[in-house]
Write a protein that holds these residues in place. Structure first.
Motif, PDB file in Angstrom:
ATOM      1  N   ILE A  74      -2.728  -6.155  -0.805  1.00  0.00           N
ATOM      2  CA  ILE A  74      -2.501  -6.735  -1.932  1.00  0.00           C
ATOM      3  C   ILE A  74      -3.637  -7.151  -2.268  1.00  0.00           C
ATOM      4  O   ILE A  74      -3.789  -7.252  -2.507  1.00  0.00           O
ATOM      5  CB  ILE A  74      -1.711  -7.177  -1.330  1.00  0.00           C
ATOM      6  CG1 ILE A  74      -0.102  -6.658  -1.140  1.00  0.00           C
ATOM      7  CG2 ILE A  74      -0.963  -8.335  -2.552  1.00  0.00           C
ATOM      8  CD1 ILE A  74       1.345  -7.208  -0.698  1.00  0.00           C
ATOM      9  N   GLY A  79      -4.028  -7.951  -5.685  1.00  0.00           N
ATOM     10  CA  GLY A  79      -2.214  -7.166  -5.575  1.00  0.00           C
ATOM     11  C   GLY A  79      -1.609  -6.570  -6.730  1.00  0.00           C
ATOM     12  O   GLY A  79      -1.218  -6.121  -7.353  1.00  0.00           O
ATOM     13  N   ILE A  81      -2.563  -3.071  -6.270  1.00  0.00           N
ATOM     14  CA  ILE A  81      -2.061  -1.829  -5.743  1.00  0.00           C
ATOM     15  C   ILE A  81      -0.353  -1.952  -5.916  1.00  0.00           C
ATOM     16  O   ILE A  81       0.046  -3.018  -6.023  1.00  0.00           O
ATOM     17  CB  ILE A  81      -2.210  -2.008  -4.001  1.00  0.00           C
ATOM     18  CG1 ILE A  81      -2.147  -0.341  -3.388  1.00  0.00           C
ATOM     19  CG2 ILE A  81      -1.476  -2.848  -3.625  1.00  0.00           C
ATOM     20  CD1 ILE A  81      -2.375  -0.417  -2.068  1.00  0.00           C
ATOM     21  N   ALA A  83       3.546  -0.895  -6.049  1.00  0.00           N
ATOM     22  CA  ALA A  83       4.299  -0.623  -4.394  1.00  0.00           C
ATOM     23  C   ALA A  83       4.854   0.604  -3.995  1.00  0.00           C
ATOM     24  O   ALA A  83       4.695   0.681  -2.166  1.00  0.00           O
ATOM     25  CB  ALA A  83       5.346  -1.942  -5.284  1.00  0.00           C
ATOM     26  N   LEU A  86       2.591   0.909  -1.152  1.00  0.00           N
ATOM     27  CA  LEU A  86       2.611   0.001   0.066  1.00  0.00           C
ATOM     28  C   LEU A  86       3.752   0.508   0.595  1.00  0.00           C
ATOM     29  O   LEU A  86       4.283   0.806   2.171  1.00  0.00           O
ATOM     30  CB  LEU A  86       2.729  -1.743  -0.302  1.00  0.00           C
ATOM     31  CG  LEU A  86       1.683  -1.928  -0.455  1.00  0.00           C
ATOM     32  CD1 LEU A  86       2.385  -3.355  -1.968  1.00  0.00           C
ATOM     33  CD2 LEU A  86       0.800  -2.609  -0.504  1.00  0.00           C
TER      34      LEU A  86
END
Lengths: 233, 233
Positions: A74, A79, A81, A83, A86
């Motif tokens: 992140i 920020g 990237i 979800a 992740l």
């Protein structure tokens, strides 16, 4: 003292079974995932700094590593990237936890043989649940009188453990791949350290040099040589 | 047996110090974070299912909870949640880990007083590093002869622990807030269970009913009543 009964303590990760190779594999996939944002060197060094900053709070283990990997991703992408990427990092971590235990060649034979004459204990650092699972999967648990999962391996941690089990460090041999965690504290407590290097060492576990001139320090290339070394002590 | 020396085992979270209230606070903030996507009920039930699915792999504790919270948030938003909001979930978890330990009223006094006549042990479930930190912060460690952090609390886990410490379950009293984890296994092993309900119970720890008619089951409203109960046994 060829006939004497010793207490032989074993480290587990990268001493009895492969572990660091799983982290290496995660690092490779992780750098690939972030390749469009940063080069591998930046990714690696930022991840390492995040891990070190979180170590006091998180401790060791795959879950800590996964959380630090997400935090780093992140940060490195400001920020940006998605979800779903992740989510892939979470999956990498789950794959590591679910991975079969691959014993190091000769480990089962050494442990079995040495358990016939000596008292063996296992002292491993990391996540309780993960270590217990690996110990169970390894099939080696029956050979150990005590199995201790500890959150850290410094002089005080070992000293407390030995007091608790009424073990005199002078008659203890500790076998492990990490000079920093398995060997140096034991030598300081008066015990014997047998270093078996693993071909990979996590940056956090690296130390400058082996205490090659210490009379109770031994280094062997493979756990297959452990029986002979113990017999010669 | 008013004069006899007993072994009294204590659970820690929600028995000696507050814990579930931190999780409740996380749940509140988490539902708020996802409020634009789903109602609180959907968020809660999906999170619980994720936690249960991950329990075997992750075990208990804040890090496991944080990872499951991130996974659930990605799933519930079909990957639409911005990474920065996932970062906030990581921060919620860190706040929980760094939170001061708040002793339950009367816990310190009860432990101190009982330690003068009896042998106390602490048996707590969860993340090794986190539990060790809480034990240290609590200031209660010196009153316990043994402190055991275990990954689970079923009959076999307790039986192994008692064998290891040469404790006869018949002469053991276990004090805790969870019927499922602290009381029922102990009663089955022949020990005495003292249930002190906490005002919050995690869904996973809930059981149908207290074994009120079991002769070795006791329930008190507060740890302040423990000394009198122990004296009356």
């Amino acid at each position: 003292m060829r006939e004497a009964r010793l207490t032989i303590a074993f480290d587990a990760d990268d001493t009895l079974w492969h572990n660091e190779n799983l982290f290496e594999e995660h690092h490779r996939k992780y750098c690939q995932l972030l390749a469009e944002y940063h080069d591998a060197e930046t990714v690696e060094s930022t991840l390492f700094r995040t891990e070190m900053r979180n170590l006091e709070l998180y401790g060791y283990g795959v879950k800590s590593f996964t959380l630090s990997s997400i935090e780093t991703a992140i940060k490195l992408t400001d920020g940006a990237i998605p979800a779903e990427e992740l989510r892939r990092i979470i999956d990498f971590g789950k794959d590591m936890l679910a991975h079969p235990v691959e014993l190091i060649e000769g480990a089962a034979e050494a442990v079995e043989a040495l358990s016939r004459q000596h008292e063996l204990i296992l002292i491993t650092k990391g996540d309780l649940r993960d270590q217990e699972r690996k110990i169970a999967k390894s099939g080696l648990a029956p050979y150990f009188k005590h199995i201790e999962v500890v959150s850290n391996k410094n002089n005080e941690d070992y000293a407390r453990l030995f007091r608790q089990h009424l073990i005199d460090p002078q008659s203890l041999v500790m076998v492990g791949n990490s000079l920093k965690s398995d060997i140096l504290p034991i030598l300081e407590l008066g015990g014997t350290g047998v270093h078996i290097p693993y071909h990979l060492t996590w940056e956090h576990e690296r130390v400058e040099a082996a205490p090659k001139h210490h009379s109770k320090f031994h280094e062997i290339a493979s756990i297959k040589q452990l029986q002979d070394l113990i017999a010669s002590l």
